[in-house]
Design an enzyme around this catalytic site. Structure first.
Site, PDB file in Angstrom:
ATOM      1  N   ASP A   8       0.870  -1.178   0.000  1.00  0.00           N
ATOM      2  CA  ASP A   8       0.000   0.000   0.000  1.00  0.00           C
ATOM      3  C   ASP A   8       0.909   1.231   0.000  1.00  0.00           C
ATOM      4  O   ASP A   8       2.137   1.118  -0.206  1.00  0.00           O
ATOM      5  CB  ASP A   8      -1.001  -0.050   1.171  1.00  0.00           C
ATOM      6  CG  ASP A   8      -0.357   0.184   2.523  1.00  0.00           C
ATOM      7  OD1 ASP A   8       0.888   0.281   2.603  1.00  0.00           O
ATOM      8  OD2 ASP A   8      -1.106   0.283   3.514  1.00  0.00           O
ATOM      9  N   CYS A  65       2.876  -3.430   4.038  1.00  0.00           N
ATOM     10  CA  CYS A  65       2.060  -2.267   4.398  1.00  0.00           C
ATOM     11  C   CYS A  65       2.681  -1.720   5.679  1.00  0.00           C
ATOM     12  O   CYS A  65       3.787  -2.113   6.040  1.00  0.00           O
ATOM     13  CB  CYS A  65       0.584  -2.627   4.531  1.00  0.00           C
ATOM     14  SG  CYS A  65       0.179  -3.812   5.817  1.00  0.00           S
ATOM     15  N   THR A  67       2.083  -1.973   9.042  1.00  0.00           N
ATOM     16  CA  THR A  67       2.374  -2.984  10.069  1.00  0.00           C
ATOM     17  C   THR A  67       2.574  -4.377   9.481  1.00  0.00           C
ATOM     18  O   THR A  67       3.063  -5.265  10.175  1.00  0.00           O
ATOM     19  CB  THR A  67       1.208  -3.101  11.067  1.00  0.00           C
ATOM     20  OG1 THR A  67       0.051  -3.563  10.350  1.00  0.00           O
ATOM     21  CG2 THR A  67       0.919  -1.777  11.748  1.00  0.00           C
ATOM     22  N   HIS A  98       9.735 -23.577   8.591  1.00  0.00           N
ATOM     23  CA  HIS A  98       8.654 -24.261   9.319  1.00  0.00           C
ATOM     24  C   HIS A  98       7.279 -24.102   8.664  1.00  0.00           C
ATOM     25  O   HIS A  98       6.457 -25.006   8.764  1.00  0.00           O
ATOM     26  CB  HIS A  98       8.555 -23.726  10.761  1.00  0.00           C
ATOM     27  CG  HIS A  98       9.672 -24.180  11.642  1.00  0.00           C
ATOM     28  ND1 HIS A  98       9.702 -23.941  12.986  1.00  0.00           N
ATOM     29  CD2 HIS A  98      10.820 -24.867  11.359  1.00  0.00           C
ATOM     30  CE1 HIS A  98      10.802 -24.460  13.512  1.00  0.00           C
ATOM     31  NE2 HIS A  98      11.509 -25.013  12.542  1.00  0.00           N
ATOM     32  N   HIS A 133       6.496 -30.498   9.827  1.00  0.00           N
ATOM     33  CA  HIS A 133       5.953 -29.197   9.420  1.00  0.00           C
ATOM     34  C   HIS A 133       5.013 -29.337   8.221  1.00  0.00           C
ATOM     35  O   HIS A 133       4.056 -28.583   8.085  1.00  0.00           O
ATOM     36  CB  HIS A 133       7.090 -28.218   9.123  1.00  0.00           C
ATOM     37  CG  HIS A 133       7.937 -27.953  10.321  1.00  0.00           C
ATOM     38  ND1 HIS A 133       7.463 -27.299  11.427  1.00  0.00           N
ATOM     39  CD2 HIS A 133       9.218 -28.308  10.596  1.00  0.00           C
ATOM     40  CE1 HIS A 133       8.429 -27.234  12.343  1.00  0.00           C
ATOM     41  NE2 HIS A 133       9.500 -27.840  11.861  1.00  0.00           N
ATOM     42  N   ARG A 136       1.672 -30.245   9.516  1.00  0.00           N
ATOM     43  CA  ARG A 136       1.006 -29.094  10.132  1.00  0.00           C
ATOM     44  C   ARG A 136       0.437 -28.150   9.077  1.00  0.00           C
ATOM     45  O   ARG A 136      -0.707 -27.707   9.197  1.00  0.00           O
ATOM     46  CB  ARG A 136       1.986 -28.369  11.057  1.00  0.00           C
ATOM     47  CG  ARG A 136       2.310 -29.196  12.275  1.00  0.00           C
ATOM     48  CD  ARG A 136       3.486 -28.667  13.058  1.00  0.00           C
ATOM     49  NE  ARG A 136       3.827 -29.624  14.110  1.00  0.00           N
ATOM     50  CZ  ARG A 136       4.964 -29.606  14.801  1.00  0.00           C
ATOM     51  NH1 ARG A 136       5.870 -28.682  14.549  1.00  0.00           N
ATOM     52  NH2 ARG A 136       5.182 -30.512  15.730  1.00  0.00           N
TER      53      ARG A 136
END
Ligand code: RB5
Length: 143
Positions: A8, A65, A67, A98, A133, A136
């Protein structure tokens, strides 16, 4: 290797610089915008990037962006996307090792540009470990 990238307005300057950095390493880049520092809504660029990764139009994605959270939230709505937020080098490695993140997300307003490059290099230079992994990440998509 072809990487799609989006940001952004908050990540625009870093996106421009990161495209140059990665192109200098011989990586083909596809820019999904935004194309200025004018205020805009991150989903408008995150959804097209996610679709391109899902379709295989690009091999991997990078999103920024302020954050990183808005991008991560939007990208992860797509069943084929594993967007991982990284703000230091170790997390950049682990999000590939992972989680096999196919989109790397970084918080442009909270890290310097040299960290953006170091995280990106770590993510690109790390292999997915598989094994436990894989089991998962296979459970992540909503059926
Ligand atoms: C823009 O002000 C900011 O909200 C955005 O860049 C991002 O941090 C959202 O998650």
């Amino acid at each position: 290797m072809k990487i799609g990238i989006c940001s952004d307005h908050a990540g625009y300057d870093y996106k421009t610089q990161l495209i140059t950095y990665l192109q200098s390493k011989g990586i083909e880049m596809k820019d999904f915008g935004t194309h200025s520092t004018e205020s805009m809504d991150y989903p408008d660029v995150a959804h097209p990037l996610a679709e391109a990764v899902e379709k295989g139009d690009v091999d991997l994605g990078i999103a920024m962006c302020g954050t990183g959270n808005g991008m991560a939230m939007t990208l992860n709505k797509h069943q084929g996307i594993r967007a991982g937020l990284a703000w230091d080098v170790e997390i950049g490695k682990l999000v590939k090792q992972h989680n096999n993140a196919n989109v790397l997300v970084m918080p442009a307003r909270f890290i310097p540009f040299d960290m953006v490059c170091r995280i990106t290099d770590a993510w690109l230079g790390t292999e997915f470990e598989g094994g436990r992994h894989q089991k998962r990440i296979d459970k992540i998509p909503v059926k």
